[in-house]
Write a protein that holds these residues in place. Structure first.
Motif, PDB file in Angstrom:
ATOM      1  N   LEU A   1      -9.346 -12.767   2.052  1.00 53.35           N
ATOM      2  CA  LEU A   1      -9.269 -11.492   1.334  1.00 53.35           C
ATOM      3  C   LEU A   1     -10.121 -11.550   0.062  1.00 53.35           C
TER       4      LEU A   1
ATOM      5  N   ARG B   1       0.849  -1.189   0.000  1.00 59.58           N
ATOM      6  CA  ARG B   1       0.000   0.000   0.000  1.00 59.58           C
ATOM      7  C   ARG B   1       0.879   1.230   0.000  1.00 59.58           C
TER       8      ARG B   1
ATOM      9  N   THR C   1     -11.055  -8.381   7.190  1.00 59.82           N
ATOM     10  CA  THR C   1     -12.029  -8.931   6.261  1.00 59.82           C
ATOM     11  C   THR C   1     -13.285  -9.284   7.046  1.00 59.82           C
TER      12      THR C   1
ATOM     13  N   LEU D   1      -7.391  -2.157   4.866  1.00 58.56           N
ATOM     14  CA  LEU D   1      -5.949  -2.193   5.109  1.00 58.56           C
ATOM     15  C   LEU D   1      -5.605  -1.040   6.034  1.00 58.56           C
TER      16      LEU D   1
ATOM     17  N   LEU E   1      -4.942  -6.348   8.165  1.00 64.65           N
ATOM     18  CA  LEU E   1      -5.902  -6.680   7.120  1.00 64.65           C
ATOM     19  C   LEU E   1      -7.196  -7.103   7.805  1.00 64.65           C
TER      20      LEU E   1
END
Length: 184
Positions: A150, A100, A117, A159, A115
């Motif tokens: 993901l 990123r 999700t 993120l 991360l």
């Protein structure tokens, strides 16, 4: 003389339907003691729970995913103009890197990417990659189960890294294509 057979058969017949046995009385319920209320969550627990669900209600970052094949694998990039997020497959090593964009002011504090999700949150160690477009990059083996989370997150994922704004991104098919390229 009377035959004993009809006499015996009449003894096998139950009482008439209008004389059914009375229903048993319902059992008396014993009162259950009242359960104490659970203790209130601490402020820290409330903050961490809020962080886990809050991102799901935020809008996604403007932009779109693109996919392309490269010499040694494939790459999916997200952004609107400039690349914001990169998911890259290195087929030779069977590793996937997630990068990123990062600003220079926060890079000294960032050493991980969180991360999030719909399956939960994981923290991946990350390193700074300088150059024309500096990035924080986390690298995983292609068999990492979190990559499936993901790809199959319910519509979006987040993120986060220290000192950087959280990115809420759509979970599009390009992500799964890169992952499958590395596994195949």
């Amino acid at each position: 003389m009377l035959s004993p057979v009809p006499l015996l058969l009449s003894a096998c017949v139950g009482p008439p339907a209008d004389r059914a046995a009375p229903a048993p009385a319902p059992a008396r319920a014993t009162p259950q003691p009242a359960r104490p209320a659970p203790p209130p969550a601490s402020v820290a627990e409330q903050a961490s729970d809020a962080g886990l669900t809050e991102w799901q209600y935020r809008p996604v970052v403007p932009g779109s995913w693109t996919y392309r094949v490269e010499g040694n694998g494939s790459v999916a990039t997200f952004g609107s103009g400039a690349e914001t997020v990169t998911l890259r497959c290195d087929r030779a090593s069977r590793r996937i890197s997630l990068g990123r964009a990062a600003s220079g002011q926060a890079l000294g504090n960032a050493n991980a990417i969180t991360l999030r999700t719909s399956y939960g949150a994981v923290v991946w160690p990350a390193t700074f990659m300088g150059g024309a477009s500096p990035q924080m990059v986390a690298t995983r083996t292609a068999s990492d189960a979190v990559l499936d989370q993901l790809a199959y997150s319910r519509g979006k994922f987040a993120l986060e890294s220290a000192g950087q704004p959280a990115l809420i991104l759509p979970a599009w098919a390009e992500i799964g294509r890169v992952i499958e390229d590395c596994r195949g």
